[in-house]
Scaffold this motif. Structure first.
Motif, PDB file in Angstrom:
ATOM      1  N   ILE A   8       0.848  -1.090  -0.083  1.00  0.00           N
ATOM      2  CA  ILE A   8       0.027  -0.167  -0.096  1.00  0.00           C
ATOM      3  C   ILE A   8       0.929   1.270  -0.022  1.00  0.00           C
ATOM      4  N   ARG A   9       0.605   2.129  -0.851  1.00  0.00           N
ATOM      5  CA  ARG A   9       1.296   3.407  -0.728  1.00  0.00           C
ATOM      6  C   ARG A   9       1.483   4.042   0.420  1.00  0.00           C
ATOM      7  N   SER A  10       2.377   4.739   0.862  1.00  0.00           N
ATOM      8  CA  SER A  10       2.770   5.505   1.912  1.00  0.00           C
ATOM      9  C   SER A  10       2.250   7.006   1.880  1.00  0.00           C
ATOM     10  N   GLY A  17     -11.441   1.517   1.699  1.00  0.00           N
ATOM     11  CA  GLY A  17     -11.224   0.850   0.344  1.00  0.00           C
ATOM     12  C   GLY A  17      -9.990  -0.115   0.554  1.00  0.00           C
ATOM     13  N   ASN A  18      -8.819   0.619   1.146  1.00  0.00           N
ATOM     14  CA  ASN A  18      -7.637  -0.206   1.223  1.00  0.00           C
ATOM     15  C   ASN A  18      -7.911  -1.337   2.234  1.00  0.00           C
ATOM     16  N   TYR A  19      -8.635  -1.134   3.244  1.00  0.00           N
ATOM     17  CA  TYR A  19      -9.039  -2.191   4.213  1.00  0.00           C
ATOM     18  C   TYR A  19      -9.781  -3.520   3.666  1.00  0.00           C
ATOM     19  N   THR A 125       6.429   5.062 -15.166  1.00  0.00           N
ATOM     20  CA  THR A 125       7.022   3.615 -14.968  1.00  0.00           C
ATOM     21  C   THR A 125       6.362   2.978 -13.608  1.00  0.00           C
ATOM     22  N   TYR A 126       5.466   3.537 -13.180  1.00  0.00           N
ATOM     23  CA  TYR A 126       4.849   2.927 -11.785  1.00  0.00           C
ATOM     24  C   TYR A 126       4.464   1.513 -11.834  1.00  0.00           C
ATOM     25  N   PRO A 127       4.004   1.000 -12.903  1.00  0.00           N
ATOM     26  CA  PRO A 127       3.384  -0.408 -13.306  1.00  0.00           C
ATOM     27  C   PRO A 127       5.116  -1.166 -13.266  1.00  0.00           C
ATOM     28  N   ALA A 132       8.292  -5.200 -10.408  1.00  0.00           N
ATOM     29  CA  ALA A 132       9.544  -5.444  -9.575  1.00  0.00           C
ATOM     30  C   ALA A 132       9.172  -6.026  -8.236  1.00  0.00           C
ATOM     31  N   ASP A 133       8.276  -5.166  -7.295  1.00  0.00           N
ATOM     32  CA  ASP A 133       7.821  -5.584  -6.168  1.00  0.00           C
ATOM     33  C   ASP A 133       7.310  -7.189  -6.105  1.00  0.00           C
ATOM     34  N   ILE A 134       6.484  -7.484  -7.270  1.00  0.00           N
ATOM     35  CA  ILE A 134       6.026  -8.852  -7.044  1.00  0.00           C
ATOM     36  C   ILE A 134       7.239  -9.741  -7.605  1.00  0.00           C
ATOM     37  N   VAL A 144      -5.236  -7.496  -3.942  1.00  0.00           N
ATOM     38  CA  VAL A 144      -5.599  -6.009  -4.635  1.00  0.00           C
ATOM     39  C   VAL A 144      -6.943  -5.894  -4.585  1.00  0.00           C
ATOM     40  N   GLY A 145      -7.328  -4.413  -4.817  1.00  0.00           N
ATOM     41  CA  GLY A 145      -8.476  -4.137  -5.116  1.00  0.00           C
ATOM     42  C   GLY A 145      -8.764  -3.999  -6.693  1.00  0.00           C
ATOM     43  N   LYS A 146     -10.051  -4.162  -7.010  1.00  0.00           N
ATOM     44  CA  LYS A 146     -10.167  -4.031  -8.691  1.00  0.00           C
ATOM     45  C   LYS A 146      -9.323  -2.996  -9.382  1.00  0.00           C
ATOM     46  N   ASP A 147      -9.180  -1.839  -8.751  1.00  0.00           N
ATOM     47  CA  ASP A 147      -8.227  -0.779  -9.688  1.00  0.00           C
ATOM     48  C   ASP A 147      -6.987  -1.217  -9.811  1.00  0.00           C
ATOM     49  N   GLN A 148      -6.362  -2.205  -9.337  1.00  0.00           N
ATOM     50  CA  GLN A 148      -4.854  -2.745  -9.533  1.00  0.00           C
ATOM     51  C   GLN A 148      -4.822  -3.833 -10.649  1.00  0.00           C
ATOM     52  N   GLU A 149      -6.041  -4.016 -11.179  1.00  0.00           N
ATOM     53  CA  GLU A 149      -6.026  -5.590 -12.015  1.00  0.00           C
ATOM     54  C   GLU A 149      -5.125  -5.039 -13.257  1.00  0.00           C
ATOM     55  N   LEU A 183     -12.933  -9.157  -7.384  1.00  0.00           N
ATOM     56  CA  LEU A 183     -11.928  -8.184  -6.754  1.00  0.00           C
ATOM     57  C   LEU A 183     -12.810  -6.913  -6.323  1.00  0.00           C
ATOM     58  N   VAL A 184     -12.594  -6.320  -5.066  1.00  0.00           N
ATOM     59  CA  VAL A 184     -13.678  -5.431  -4.672  1.00  0.00           C
ATOM     60  C   VAL A 184     -13.198  -3.954  -4.930  1.00  0.00           C
ATOM     61  N   LYS A 185     -14.274  -3.435  -5.311  1.00  0.00           N
ATOM     62  CA  LYS A 185     -14.216  -1.717  -5.266  1.00  0.00           C
ATOM     63  C   LYS A 185     -15.004  -1.092  -4.506  1.00  0.00           C
ATOM     64  N   ILE A 186     -14.618  -0.453  -3.298  1.00  0.00           N
ATOM     65  CA  ILE A 186     -15.388   0.116  -2.487  1.00  0.00           C
ATOM     66  C   ILE A 186     -15.629   1.544  -2.836  1.00  0.00           C
ATOM     67  N   PRO A 187     -16.974   1.976  -3.050  1.00  0.00           N
ATOM     68  CA  PRO A 187     -17.289   3.466  -3.281  1.00  0.00           C
ATOM     69  C   PRO A 187     -16.985   4.151  -2.413  1.00  0.00           C
ATOM     70  N   LYS A 194     -15.002   5.577  -6.726  1.00  0.00           N
ATOM     71  CA  LYS A 194     -14.394   4.601  -5.528  1.00  0.00           C
ATOM     72  C   LYS A 194     -13.870   5.507  -4.699  1.00  0.00           C
ATOM     73  N   MET A 195     -13.726   4.957  -3.491  1.00  0.00           N
ATOM     74  CA  MET A 195     -12.993   5.452  -2.110  1.00  0.00           C
ATOM     75  C   MET A 195     -11.736   5.788  -2.395  1.00  0.00           C
ATOM     76  N   GLY A 196     -11.102   7.034  -2.121  1.00  0.00           N
ATOM     77  CA  GLY A 196      -9.716   7.187  -2.597  1.00  0.00           C
ATOM     78  C   GLY A 196      -8.962   8.328  -1.760  1.00  0.00           C
TER      79      GLY A 196
HETATM   80  P1  TYM Z   1      -2.943   2.180  -3.296  1.00  0.00           P
HETATM   81  O1  TYM Z   1      -2.041   2.599  -2.133  1.00  0.00           O
HETATM   82  O2  TYM Z   1      -3.433   3.092  -4.097  1.00  0.00           O
HETATM   83  O3  TYM Z   1      -3.997   1.070  -2.540  1.00  0.00           O
HETATM   84  C1  TYM Z   1      -3.654  -0.106  -1.749  1.00  0.00           C
HETATM   85  C2  TYM Z   1      -4.804  -1.160  -1.995  1.00  0.00           C
HETATM   86  O4  TYM Z   1      -6.040  -0.646  -1.542  1.00  0.00           O
HETATM   87  C3  TYM Z   1      -6.718  -1.010  -2.691  1.00  0.00           C
HETATM   88  N1  TYM Z   1      -7.977   0.048  -2.681  1.00  0.00           N
HETATM   89  C4  TYM Z   1      -9.239  -0.090  -3.055  1.00  0.00           C
HETATM   90  N2  TYM Z   1      -9.776  -1.386  -3.120  1.00  0.00           N
HETATM   91  C5  TYM Z   1     -11.298  -1.282  -3.262  1.00  0.00           C
HETATM   92  N3  TYM Z   1     -11.855  -0.181  -3.214  1.00  0.00           N
HETATM   93  C6  TYM Z   1     -11.264   1.035  -3.064  1.00  0.00           C
HETATM   94  N4  TYM Z   1     -12.047   2.046  -3.143  1.00  0.00           N
HETATM   95  C7  TYM Z   1      -9.904   0.936  -3.090  1.00  0.00           C
HETATM   96  N5  TYM Z   1      -8.793   2.034  -2.836  1.00  0.00           N
HETATM   97  C8  TYM Z   1      -7.774   1.211  -2.795  1.00  0.00           C
HETATM   98  C9  TYM Z   1      -5.962  -1.178  -4.158  1.00  0.00           C
HETATM   99  O5  TYM Z   1      -6.555  -1.970  -4.845  1.00  0.00           O
HETATM  100  C10 TYM Z   1      -4.743  -1.636  -3.245  1.00  0.00           C
HETATM  101  O6  TYM Z   1      -4.849  -3.010  -3.191  1.00  0.00           O
HETATM  102  N6  TYM Z   1      -0.075   0.263  -6.849  1.00  0.00           N
HETATM  103  C11 TYM Z   1      -0.528  -0.094  -5.333  1.00  0.00           C
HETATM  104  C12 TYM Z   1       0.379  -0.304  -4.232  1.00  0.00           C
HETATM  105  C13 TYM Z   1       1.664  -1.276  -4.880  1.00  0.00           C
HETATM  106  C14 TYM Z   1       1.286  -2.577  -4.845  1.00  0.00           C
HETATM  107  C15 TYM Z   1       2.496  -3.207  -5.375  1.00  0.00           C
HETATM  108  C16 TYM Z   1       0.303  -3.474  -4.863  1.00  0.00           C
HETATM  109  C17 TYM Z   1       2.905  -1.110  -5.085  1.00  0.00           C
HETATM  110  N7  TYM Z   1       3.360  -2.234  -5.506  1.00  0.00           N
HETATM  111  C18 TYM Z   1       2.760  -4.595  -5.516  1.00  0.00           C
HETATM  112  C19 TYM Z   1       0.479  -4.944  -4.865  1.00  0.00           C
HETATM  113  C20 TYM Z   1       1.828  -5.469  -5.537  1.00  0.00           C
HETATM  114  C21 TYM Z   1      -1.354   1.366  -4.848  1.00  0.00           C
HETATM  115  O7  TYM Z   1      -1.235   2.243  -5.450  1.00  0.00           O
HETATM  116  O8  TYM Z   1      -2.228   0.900  -4.076  1.00  0.00           O
END
Ligand code: TYM
Length: 331
Positions: A8-10, A17-19, A125-127, A132-134, A144-149, A183-187, A194-196
């Motif tokens: 999760i990004r700091s 949503g993260n939870y 180059t974020y992806p 690399a992380d994976i 991960v949530g739906k947005d990371q698919e 995959l979950v998408k929390i509004p 989405k919640m963000g």
């Molecule tokens: P980040 O920090 O935006 O979000 C972290 C995780 O929370 C999930 N998420 C959600 N899920 C459902 N509904 C939402 N509204 C919602 N908002 C956030 C995201 O899907 C994610 O799983 N790129 C990643 C971080 C990352 C990462 C990785 C993840 C970096 N390297 C390697 C997995 C593997 C990100 O920005 O997540």
């Protein structure tokens, strides 16, 4: 045993949503898999935090990981930048990541639209860094949530491309994972999607929010003038609130309000009050533990140290092999 990686990004406090999209899966997966969960502080640099903010946010996410139930004895919990091997793999993968495919990524296009003044190369180059992380742990499952698919799809592309280039079946394919059927998408609460963290304060409910703040935010959530016909389809603003209720409330509560909506008898004030109370209840144990853990600096330090050691040992092995495969050999 299969290996799992996620991060999760700091960039601040964790929201619902993260939870529900990610961390809840982490907590369960740590019982079953070889898990690596990290705080993506390299990734957070795309937003240019001040040094103090960067440091504070890393600590905040670590505290919230632990408060949510991650166990440093079961999973490897670490801070991304403590494992610089990942930056080296990122460099190698960047050599075979192409401008066109990076520009086509949805998250990149969103950023170009939302912050045209800061379209930096790190965003592009974020992806690749995420891949690399994976790949550095040869993980196959990524909660991960739906947005990371789409990012997961790109991670597979980069891993497969490396394998083809060096005619070596080195990296396995990682797939997005959730215990939920999809995959979950929390509004969010503003009715717009989405919640963000970057959608404004009113949109997200944070795990660390106090009870009064949660009540206020939910009561201010956007609604409409109410249903006028029985069983009519819910507009997005209302559907979003029902989706949130599905996550935090009991099935009976959900059905009760769904029926009231369908009979045109729903009172949004009561509906939102119930939603707020159920959110408060669902997050209560985490909220309490956040307060306990955040003052225990010695414990946090110990956790981070243990995680770094375990993660680095594994990452260093991969980098050694990757260097060999690429052709960096001792003379
Ligand atoms: P980040 O920090 O935006 O979000 C972290 C995780 O929370 C999930 N998420 C959600 N899920 C459902 N509904 C939402 N509204 C919602 N908002 C956030 C995201 O899907 C994610 O799983 N790129 C990643 C971080 C990352 C990462 C990785 C993840 C970096 N390297 C390697 C997995 C593997 C990100 O920005 O997540």
């Amino acid at each position: 045993m299969e290996t799992v990686v996620s991060g999760i990004r700091s960039t601040g406090k964790l929201h619902l949503g993260n939870y529900y999209g990610a961390v809840q899966n982490f907590v369960r997966m740590q019982q079953e898999y070889n898990c690596f969960f990290f705080i993506a502080d390299y990734h957070s640099l795309t937003t240019h935090p001040t040094p103090d903010n960067l440091h504070g946010n890393v600590k905040q996410v670590l505290v919230e990981y632990l408060a949510a139930g991650l166990d440093p004895e079961k999973a490897t919990l670490y801070i991304q930048s403590e494992v610089p091997e990942v930056a080296e793999l990122y460099l190698f993968l960047n050599m075979n990541a192409y401008l066109g495919e990076l520009e086509r990524s949805t998250s990149f296009k969103d950023k170009v639209r939302s912050q045209p003044e800061n379209v930096n190369a790190g965003l592009l180059t974020y992806p690749v860094l995420m891949a690399a992380d994976i790949l550095i742990y040869k993980a196959t499952k990524v909660p991960v949530g739906k947005d990371q698919e789409q990012h997961l799809e790109m991670a597979r592309t980069f891993g497969n491309r490396f394998n083809r280039l060096y005619q070596n079946d080195y990296f396995p394919e990682p797939y997005a994972f959730s215990y939920a059927k999809q995959l979950v998408k929390i509004p969010g609460l503003d009715g717009k999607g989405k919640m963000g963290k970057s959608e404004g304060e009113a949109n997200a409910v944070y795990l660390a929010d106090d009870v009064e703040t949660i009540r206020k935010k939910v009561m201010r959530a956007v609604t409409d003038s109410g249903p006028s016909q029985a069983n009519q389809e819910k507009p997005e603003v209302i559907q979003n609130l029902f989706d949130l209720m599905k996550v935090v409330s009991s099935p009976d509560t959900y059905t009760h309000f769904d029926e009231l909506y369908n009979n045109c008898q729903i009172r949004y004030g009561d509906f939102k009050k119930q939603l707020a109370e159920d959110m408060i209840l669902a997050t209560a144990p985490i909220r309490e533990r956040i307060q306990e853990i955040e003052s225990d600096t010695a414990y946090l330090k110990k956790v981070a140290q243990l995680g770094t050691e375990k993660a680095r040992a594994s990452a260093a092995r991969t980098i050694k092999e990757v260097r060999e495969i690429i052709g960096f050999r001792s003379l």
